[in-house]
Design an enzyme around this catalytic site. Structure first.
Site, PDB file in Angstrom:
ATOM      1  N   GLY A 109     -11.332 -34.562  27.833  1.00  0.00           N
ATOM      2  CA  GLY A 109     -10.921 -34.464  26.498  1.00  0.00           C
ATOM      3  C   GLY A 109     -12.088 -34.322  25.506  1.00  0.00           C
ATOM      4  N   HIS A 137     -10.777 -40.690  20.393  1.00  0.00           N
ATOM      5  CA  HIS A 137     -11.963 -40.933  21.027  1.00  0.00           C
ATOM      6  C   HIS A 137     -12.435 -41.895  19.680  1.00  0.00           C
ATOM      7  CE1 HIS A 137     -11.870 -36.992  23.275  1.00  0.00           C
ATOM      8  NE2 HIS A 137     -11.514 -38.138  24.003  1.00  0.00           N
ATOM      9  N   ARG A 162     -18.754 -29.241  35.944  1.00  0.00           N
ATOM     10  CA  ARG A 162     -19.605 -28.938  36.953  1.00  0.00           C
ATOM     11  C   ARG A 162     -19.342 -27.611  37.783  1.00  0.00           C
ATOM     12  NH1 ARG A 162     -19.731 -35.180  38.378  1.00  0.00           N
ATOM     13  NH2 ARG A 162     -17.648 -34.675  37.465  1.00  0.00           N
ATOM     14  N   ARG A 179      -7.338 -51.009  25.537  1.00  0.00           N
ATOM     15  CA  ARG A 179      -7.393 -49.871  25.017  1.00  0.00           C
ATOM     16  C   ARG A 179      -6.027 -49.443  24.610  1.00  0.00           C
ATOM     17  NH1 ARG A 179      -8.156 -43.648  26.919  1.00  0.00           N
ATOM     18  NH2 ARG A 179      -8.853 -42.713  24.795  1.00  0.00           N
ATOM     19  N   ASN A 186      -7.690 -50.322  30.475  1.00  0.00           N
ATOM     20  CA  ASN A 186      -7.326 -49.067  29.844  1.00  0.00           C
ATOM     21  C   ASN A 186      -6.001 -48.545  30.768  1.00  0.00           C
ATOM     22  OD1 ASN A 186      -7.041 -46.503  29.076  1.00  0.00           O
ATOM     23  ND2 ASN A 186      -9.239 -45.993  29.090  1.00  0.00           N
ATOM     24  N   GLY A 220     -19.071 -37.060  29.244  1.00  0.00           N
ATOM     25  CA  GLY A 220     -19.428 -36.336  30.490  1.00  0.00           C
ATOM     26  C   GLY A 220     -20.347 -35.194  30.465  1.00  0.00           C
ATOM     27  N   GLY A 254     -21.286 -33.668  27.355  1.00  0.00           N
ATOM     28  CA  GLY A 254     -22.492 -33.863  26.237  1.00  0.00           C
ATOM     29  C   GLY A 254     -23.704 -34.747  26.858  1.00  0.00           C
ATOM     30  N   GLU A 255     -23.292 -35.699  27.707  1.00  0.00           N
ATOM     31  CA  GLU A 255     -24.426 -36.471  28.297  1.00  0.00           C
ATOM     32  C   GLU A 255     -25.107 -35.893  29.348  1.00  0.00           C
ATOM     33  OE1 GLU A 255     -22.467 -40.137  29.577  1.00  0.00           O
ATOM     34  OE2 GLU A 255     -21.782 -40.295  27.567  1.00  0.00           O
ATOM     35  N   GLY A 286     -15.854 -34.583  27.013  1.00  0.00           N
ATOM     36  CA  GLY A 286     -15.465 -35.018  28.306  1.00  0.00           C
ATOM     37  C   GLY A 286     -14.410 -34.234  28.724  1.00  0.00           C
ATOM     38  N   ARG A 335      -6.378 -28.729  28.163  1.00  0.00           N
ATOM     39  CA  ARG A 335      -5.810 -28.328  27.109  1.00  0.00           C
ATOM     40  C   ARG A 335      -6.262 -27.387  26.301  1.00  0.00           C
ATOM     41  NH1 ARG A 335      -6.727 -34.226  25.119  1.00  0.00           N
ATOM     42  NH2 ARG A 335      -6.183 -35.266  26.953  1.00  0.00           N
ATOM     43  N   GLU A 378     -17.213 -47.301  25.729  1.00  0.00           N
ATOM     44  CA  GLU A 378     -16.121 -47.492  24.979  1.00  0.00           C
ATOM     45  C   GLU A 378     -15.526 -48.942  25.304  1.00  0.00           C
ATOM     46  OE1 GLU A 378     -12.943 -44.314  24.577  1.00  0.00           O
ATOM     47  OE2 GLU A 378     -14.308 -43.270  25.950  1.00  0.00           O
ATOM     48  N   HIS A 407     -17.800 -35.608  21.175  1.00  0.00           N
ATOM     49  CA  HIS A 407     -17.588 -36.235  22.486  1.00  0.00           C
ATOM     50  C   HIS A 407     -16.734 -35.261  23.456  1.00  0.00           C
ATOM     51  CE1 HIS A 407     -15.773 -39.683  24.706  1.00  0.00           C
ATOM     52  NE2 HIS A 407     -15.107 -38.710  25.389  1.00  0.00           N
TER      53      HIS A 407
HETATM   54  N1  LIG Z   1     -23.935 -32.972  35.450  1.00  0.00           N
HETATM   55  C1  LIG Z   1     -22.983 -32.335  34.815  1.00  0.00           C
HETATM   56  N2  LIG Z   1     -22.978 -31.342  34.384  1.00  0.00           N
HETATM   57  C2  LIG Z   1     -22.067 -30.756  33.752  1.00  0.00           C
HETATM   58  N3  LIG Z   1     -20.988 -31.418  33.566  1.00  0.00           N
HETATM   59  C3  LIG Z   1     -20.808 -32.627  33.894  1.00  0.00           C
HETATM   60  C4  LIG Z   1     -21.880 -33.100  34.600  1.00  0.00           C
HETATM   61  N4  LIG Z   1     -21.281 -34.636  35.083  1.00  0.00           N
HETATM   62  C5  LIG Z   1     -20.248 -34.791  34.349  1.00  0.00           C
HETATM   63  N5  LIG Z   1     -19.830 -33.571  33.892  1.00  0.00           N
HETATM   64  C6  LIG Z   1     -18.416 -33.272  33.347  1.00  0.00           C
HETATM   65  O1  LIG Z   1     -17.910 -34.103  32.437  1.00  0.00           O
HETATM   66  C7  LIG Z   1     -16.440 -34.024  32.268  1.00  0.00           C
HETATM   67  C8  LIG Z   1     -15.906 -35.362  32.437  1.00  0.00           C
HETATM   68  O2  LIG Z   1     -16.467 -36.182  31.244  1.00  0.00           O
HETATM   69  P1  LIG Z   1     -15.713 -37.819  31.173  1.00  0.00           P
HETATM   70  O3  LIG Z   1     -16.439 -38.205  29.818  1.00  0.00           O
HETATM   71  O4  LIG Z   1     -16.337 -38.423  32.357  1.00  0.00           O
HETATM   72  O5  LIG Z   1     -14.159 -37.525  31.220  1.00  0.00           O
HETATM   73  P2  LIG Z   1     -13.038 -38.546  30.634  1.00  0.00           P
HETATM   74  O6  LIG Z   1     -12.926 -37.845  29.068  1.00  0.00           O
HETATM   75  O7  LIG Z   1     -12.041 -38.437  31.279  1.00  0.00           O
HETATM   76  O8  LIG Z   1     -13.741 -39.732  30.301  1.00  0.00           O
HETATM   77  C9  LIG Z   1     -16.181 -33.192  33.357  1.00  0.00           C
HETATM   78  O9  LIG Z   1     -15.804 -31.757  32.921  1.00  0.00           O
HETATM   79  C10 LIG Z   1     -17.377 -33.064  34.349  1.00  0.00           C
HETATM   80  O10 LIG Z   1     -17.556 -31.706  35.164  1.00  0.00           O
END
Ligand SMILES: Nc1ncnc2c1ncn2[C@@H]1O[C@H](COP(=O)(O)OP(=O)(O)O)[C@@H](O)[C@H]1O
Ligand SMILES: Nc1ncnc2c1ncn2[C@@H]1O[C@H](COP(=O)(O)OP(=O)(O)O)[C@@H](O)[C@H]1O
Lengths: 398, 398
Positions: free
Chosen positions: B207, B175, B280, B86, B7, B327, B329-330, B205, B236, B381, B203
């Protein structure tokens, strides 16, 4: 007493003389093509329609002078209690109808930064009426006022907060007077106090907007800082990836003025169909001529309305019903059917017969008995302006 | 055989060596700050993390040369079956993983008009891998491909139709690989064939995008021609009244480049909070320091996610459940709770305990038993890219 209601555009003046208690229209009309030598004024009074060419200067003042003459000859002038003006942008300053003073005029002028097409025209109307009706009080009724109850989460854009603090860039919303009126009517039809009503209201005319109403108050709406956001409309595109604007400018040679014109004047139903911004014309083309572009334009239009209505279910925990108003909402059974079909997950189910029957001024519930109500309501912004103007004078007198 | 997944960004290369059958990661890492003298490559293999400063030239080729060396010293090179890239923008041409030929490279290059930041970087990665792995086939897996099943009503913007015909301006969505992966996982968890699943996938993250899936296929998504549309994201703004862009340029002296930078790099969570684009950091500021701006940023973020999810109920007549991934959502139980609270009219009810328990790689349903399912799923992914690359080779060989 009656109230003279004025809606002034840059080259037009709409007016009506209205009884505030019952909304009865004593006289109404339109001056248009102002500032050109084809300027004309049309006046309707008791089923009689008259039309006059204006003489030079072809401006708003001349049009109002003709109106005054006619009001005099019909013996209607002495009963006018005040003039109520539709003013488009009231910013955060105005959440209520307001007596127009020099200070208020000044503020309406300053708000032109946010509504460069509308507020200056509204001010021309105010000035002209002050000259024509020197003895009458003038009241401003703002299109944004009803939405001033929106919570922060609905009006703050996802950009630097300083742009809100320093430049008042936020969602304001428009069509407030219409959404307010139909919400009140809906409450009556639902037999519930408006303060307990949770509704989603779709105003679908040349301009289109959705408002979500919680306990009688607007809590979110699809138009934004300007009336260009949200739904697709007659000639406006509504929501658009801002990356497209950068692409048009950076790769395709558009100026920012070109883009402004494109998205506000050449888009929407007109842009996709290449045919017309008028819903009736497109329906006829689709049904009679099998015109694929007209069908696509209407299909996108309806899908986006349905998505927007559905989105506002996130603003509510209870939903009493849907309201449909504006020229399209009141008359197009095709559009209503397309929209409501796509709202089945929110438990809306159309009664096709009632849908066909409820047009051309008829109003009522077009949903099945097991569905949440879908109320078709004829909007009447002029009546609200007359009513609010009259109330303000009464309160002022007390 | 394993697949090397690449990627490539303008100043970074993410890579992982993956077993396509089970997703096992044999080695992974990241080269970053490329094209500067601080360029570094980090490689992780069996819990061992190594980091190397690059030597001049500090470019993608040099980074890949270090990677090849490491792969050789770990005896991993001979098992690599192919390289899967990717690629962000596949336009309307690519709805499937595609073997990279000179013609395909040419088309990816031409699609840079639609993705000026991404496709050129992806091409650098392809070129560098062709040099580094001359004997291996290279496959492109497009971020837009999964969304090519969208109907016209979802992908046509409300602007002149000729802009679609002549300049390919339409919604593409991104995505796609992630939404596809989590939808497949959700189908397994729901014990239903994916072809019968109706889902809304979020999704979230850096983005963020929502996709609505009907009978296993993407039928609409919140990102548009570019990844800037739709939800508010880390930096954004997502959907924005285009009138604001005209206002910034015409009244506030912004250039179009300023606006582009503002809405893509300085907006979103960062713009409203003035603090950080990282969820976070904002949660900590809100909870530990009572930071009002952080709270507002997160509140707007969640409200807009909820509205977008709700809007896609208009695309479906049945809805099996909601998926949360990325990040945020998980991991963010706070965001999930805020979002799902606002979806009660669509019959989503959160189980607070399950919500708190399902984080940091855990997956499962965080809704109550009477609610529609809300599935937290860890996206992957890289695995999809490895799998699809491997499948393409198998099909090609037969
Ligand atoms: N434990 C957590 N609690 C809240 N947000 C989190 C946690 N862990 C990661 N994140 C958030 O996830 C986001 C990054 O998501 P990610 O899917 O890793 O990014 P990308 O879109 O670059 O792949 C950041 O805003 C980060 O703060
Ligand atoms: N019978 C009808 N069927 C479909 N559309 C109609 C019908 N009557 C009026 N309309 C549509 O209503 C729209 C104008 O709405 P209106 O509320 O009068 O406009 P405005 O927003 O300017 O006040 C036009 O698109 C027109 O085609």
């Amino acid at each position: 007493d009656s109230i003279l209601v004025i809606n002034c555009g840059s080259s037009s003046v709409k007016f009506s003389l209205i009884k505030p208690d019952n909304g009865e229209t004593l006289l109404s009309g339109l001056a248009e093509r102002l500032l050109t030598d084809e300027a004309v004024i049309k006046i309707e009074h008791k089923d009689e329609k008259k039309s006059y060419q204006l003489t030079s200067p072809f401006n708003h003042q001349t049009a109002l002078a003709v109106l005054v003459e006619q009001l005099q000859s019909l013996n209607l002038v002495d009963n006018i209690g005040a003039v109520g003006h539709r003013v488009v942008h009231g910013g955060e300053q105005y959440s209520k109808p307001t007596l127009i003073t020099p200070e208020v005029e000044q503020e309406i002028k300053q708000l032109s930064a946010l509504a460069p097409l509308h507020n200056p025209a509204n001010l021309i109307g105010i000035k002209a009426c002050q000259a024509a009706f020197q003895h009458l009080l003038q009241v401003a009724v703002f299109d944004t006022a009803y939405h001033q109850t929106m919570p922060e989460k609905a009006y703050i854009y996802g950009i630097a907060y300083s742009l809100y603090q320093e430049h008042a860039i936020r969602r304001y919303g428009f069509h407030g007077t219409s959404h307010y009126f139909v919400a009140k009517q809906a409450a009556k039809q639902l037999n519930k106090p408006i303060e307990q009503c949770n509704l989603i209201s779709a105003h679908l005319g040349n301009g289109c907007s959705i408002t979500v109403i919680k306990n009688g108050k607007s809590v979110d709406t699809s138009m934004g800082m300007t009336p260009g956001e949200g739904l697709m409309m007659g000639t406006r595109c509504g929501d658009l990836d801002s990356g497209i604007i950068f692409h048009l400018v950076n790769s395709l040679g558009y100026s920012i003025e070109d883009v402004d014109k494109l998205v506000n004047k050449e888009s929407g139903l007109l842009g996709i169909s290449g045919l017309s911004n008028d819903c009736r014309v497109l329906q006829a083309a689709m049904i009679d001529d099998n015109n694929e572009q007209a069908k696509l334009a209407l299909t996108v239009f309806c899908y986006r309305i349905a998505k927007s209505i559905a989105s506002y279910s996130a603003s509510l925990t209870e939903l009493d019903g849907l309201i449909l108003t504006g020229g399209i909402g009141e008359n197009s059974s095709w559009v209503r059917s397309e929209v409501i079909k796509q709202l089945s997950l929110l438990n809306f189910v159309l009664d096709e017969e009632k849908n066909e029957a409820t047009r051309f001024g008829a109003s009522g519930n077009i949903a099945t008995s097991s569905s949440r109500p879908c109320l078709v309501i004829t909007t009447n912004e002029e009546w609200v302006i007359a009513e609010q103007t009259s109330q303000l004078l009464t309160n002022n007198a007390n």
